[in-house]
Design an enzyme around this catalytic site. Sequence first.
Site, PDB file in Angstrom:
ATOM      1  N   LYS A 136       0.859  -1.186   0.000  1.00 33.13           N
ATOM      2  CA  LYS A 136       0.000   0.000   0.000  1.00 33.13           C
ATOM      3  C   LYS A 136       0.896   1.237   0.000  1.00 33.13           C
ATOM      4  CE  LYS A 136      -3.139   2.894   2.590  1.00 33.13           C
ATOM      5  NZ  LYS A 136      -2.277   4.059   2.252  1.00 33.13           N
ATOM      6  N   SER A 162       6.279   7.933  10.025  1.00 37.10           N
ATOM      7  CA  SER A 162       6.468   8.679  11.270  1.00 37.10           C
ATOM      8  C   SER A 162       6.384   7.757  12.475  1.00 37.10           C
ATOM      9  CB  SER A 162       5.421   9.780  11.391  1.00 37.10           C
ATOM     10  OG  SER A 162       4.144   9.224  11.635  1.00 37.10           O
ATOM     11  N   THR A 197       2.683   7.299  13.607  1.00 32.72           N
ATOM     12  CA  THR A 197       1.941   6.276  12.871  1.00 32.72           C
ATOM     13  C   THR A 197       2.495   4.892  13.180  1.00 32.72           C
ATOM     14  OG1 THR A 197       1.498   7.873  11.111  1.00 32.72           O
ATOM     15  CG2 THR A 197       1.155   5.561  10.596  1.00 32.72           C
ATOM     16  N   GLY A 198       3.795   4.791  13.404  1.00 36.66           N
ATOM     17  CA  GLY A 198       4.383   3.517  13.763  1.00 36.66           C
ATOM     18  C   GLY A 198       3.785   2.946  15.040  1.00 36.66           C
ATOM     19  N   GLU A 214      10.651   1.338  10.328  1.00 35.28           N
ATOM     20  CA  GLU A 214      11.679   2.361  10.121  1.00 35.28           C
ATOM     21  C   GLU A 214      10.973   3.695  10.259  1.00 35.28           C
ATOM     22  OE1 GLU A 214      13.326   5.236   8.791  1.00 35.28           O
ATOM     23  OE2 GLU A 214      13.744   4.378   6.817  1.00 35.28           O
ATOM     24  N   CYS A 229      14.547  10.211   5.976  1.00 34.26           N
ATOM     25  CA  CYS A 229      14.546   9.870   7.401  1.00 34.26           C
ATOM     26  C   CYS A 229      15.925  10.010   8.012  1.00 34.26           C
ATOM     27  CB  CYS A 229      14.029   8.443   7.605  1.00 34.26           C
ATOM     28  SG  CYS A 229      12.288   8.231   7.171  1.00 34.26           S
ATOM     29  N   GLU A 254      11.668  16.864  14.164  1.00 32.94           N
ATOM     30  CA  GLU A 254      12.165  16.527  12.830  1.00 32.94           C
ATOM     31  C   GLU A 254      11.478  17.406  11.796  1.00 32.94           C
ATOM     32  OE1 GLU A 254      12.846  12.534  10.115  1.00 32.94           O
ATOM     33  OE2 GLU A 254      11.051  12.677  11.360  1.00 32.94           O
TER      34      GLU A 254
END
Length: 468
Positions: free
Chosen positions: A170, A222, A225-226, A243, A277, A374
Site C-alpha cells: 500500500k 512517522s 503512525t508507527g 523504520e 529519514c 524533525e
Amino acid sequence: MTYAGAIIAGSLEYGETLSTVANPATGGSAGEVATADAAACERAIGAARTAFADWAATPDADRQAAVSRCADIIEEHAETLAQLLTAEQGKPLNGMGARFEVGGAAAWTRHTATLSLPVEYVQDDDDTHIAIHRRPLGVVAAITPWNWPLMIAIWQIMPAIRAGNTVVIKPSPFTPLTTLKLVELLQEALPPGVLNAVAGPDALGAILTSHPDVAKVCFTGSTATGRKVMASAAPTVKRLTLELGGNDAGIVLPDADPAAIAEGLFWGAFINNGQTCAALKRLFVHDSIYDAVCDALVAYAAAVKTGPGTDEDSMLGPLQNEMQFQKVVRLVDEARASGARILTGGSPTPGNGLFYPITLVADAKPGMALVDDEQFGPALPIIRYTDVDEAIAAANAVDVGLGGSIWSSDIARARDLALQLECGTAWVNKHGAIRPDTPFGGVKASGFGVEFGPHGLGEFLSLRVLHD
C-alpha cells in the site's frame, strides 16, 4: 491518465472512487487513481495467501532468477518510472533525484537476488544433528511513504519475495502512481498473487496491519503512525519491521576543515530536499570554526538550483505536500522569532508550487522546535558548542535514533565519538550513506528491525530448529 487502484493476482482493478494525485511543482495533477476499497484490500490479501504455498515451495534458484528479472524490468522502464516519480513526488530528474532513485531501486533489487541464508549446523556428527532452517512467513504487508516511494517499495518487496513470502503493498496516497506502475510491470516476472497492490485511504493500512492472514508488516513513516501500526498488529502478534522518524545530529569537531566538509554536510542534510529519514537534521559546530562552517555552507548552497524537477538543471525540487510545506514554514518562522539568524532562504518561494528555498539557520539552540522536532524539509539548524561531551549529550537528548555523524580530520577519535551516538548507524565525515549489503535500522523511537543484506533478509524468515 487514470491508474488502477489495485493490482490483484496480476489483474488491474479500477475502483469507483477517483482520487487526484497532485503535482507539487505545479499545483496541478500528476494523474488520477481509481482507488481501492476495503473489499479490494481483502481480495489482495486473499490472492497473496493463495499464492504463498506455491511461491514458498518454488526452488530457491527460481526465486533468485525472478528477482533478477525484476531488476531487468526496472532498468528497461527506467525513464518511464523516473518521469512518473518526478511528476508525483517533485524530486528532480537529475542529481540525487528520480533517475538516481530508479537506478538505486534496480541495483538494490539485483543485490537482493544474490542473498541467501543457508541451513546452519550447530552440531552434525555421529551423536547429534542440530540444524537451523529458515522458512518464509506468509503474506507481508508493505506500507510505504511519499519521500522515496520507489526505493522504499523495493526495500520492502524484494527481500520479502526473495525469501519466499508474498506481498500486498500500500503506497502513500500522496505518491501512489510510481508504485502502481512498478507492480504492474513486475507481474511479468512473478506468478499471479505473489505481488499485489492497493492504493487508497489510510483505512486500508489498518486492514492490512490487523488482518489475521497477514504474517508481517513493514512500515516506513512517522513514529506516531508507527505506534498505531504496532497497536493494530498486536492482537495477531505479527512480525514487524518499523523504520520510523529520525532527528539525526552531525557534530563538527574543531579540527575539521570547513571547506573540505561543506559539500558532504550539505548533501547529508539536503538530499531529497531534506525529506529523508536519515538526513542530517541538527548540525552542531564547534565555536572555533562555527562562522567558517556557516560561510562554507552558504557558499555551497548558492550554487545549488531549486526548481521544477523536469528542468534538467534542477538539483532540488519542491516539498512533496502542503502539510510538510506548512510545517517547514512554521518551524523556520518560530526559530527566527526566537532569535535564530537566517543565513540564506527563510521564506516560501512565490508561485503555485510547494517550493521553499535552501534555508540555513544559525544561532539555533535546543529548545527551538526546529532543533527538537524533525523538520523533514530544506531547513538546517546550526548549533554552536564548546564542549564535545555536551554536544554528544545534546545529540542524544531526543527520543529517536536513526543516524548520526562526526566530522573531523582525526579519524580514530571520530570513530570513538561516533560510537557514543545513540543511533542505528553512525558515520564519520559523511552522513546518510547506505548500502544494500549493510544492515540499516533505528533505535529508541526510530523503530526496530533492520533492512538490507543478510540481516534484512532474515527479517522475512522464521527459524525452525531440527534436532535428531
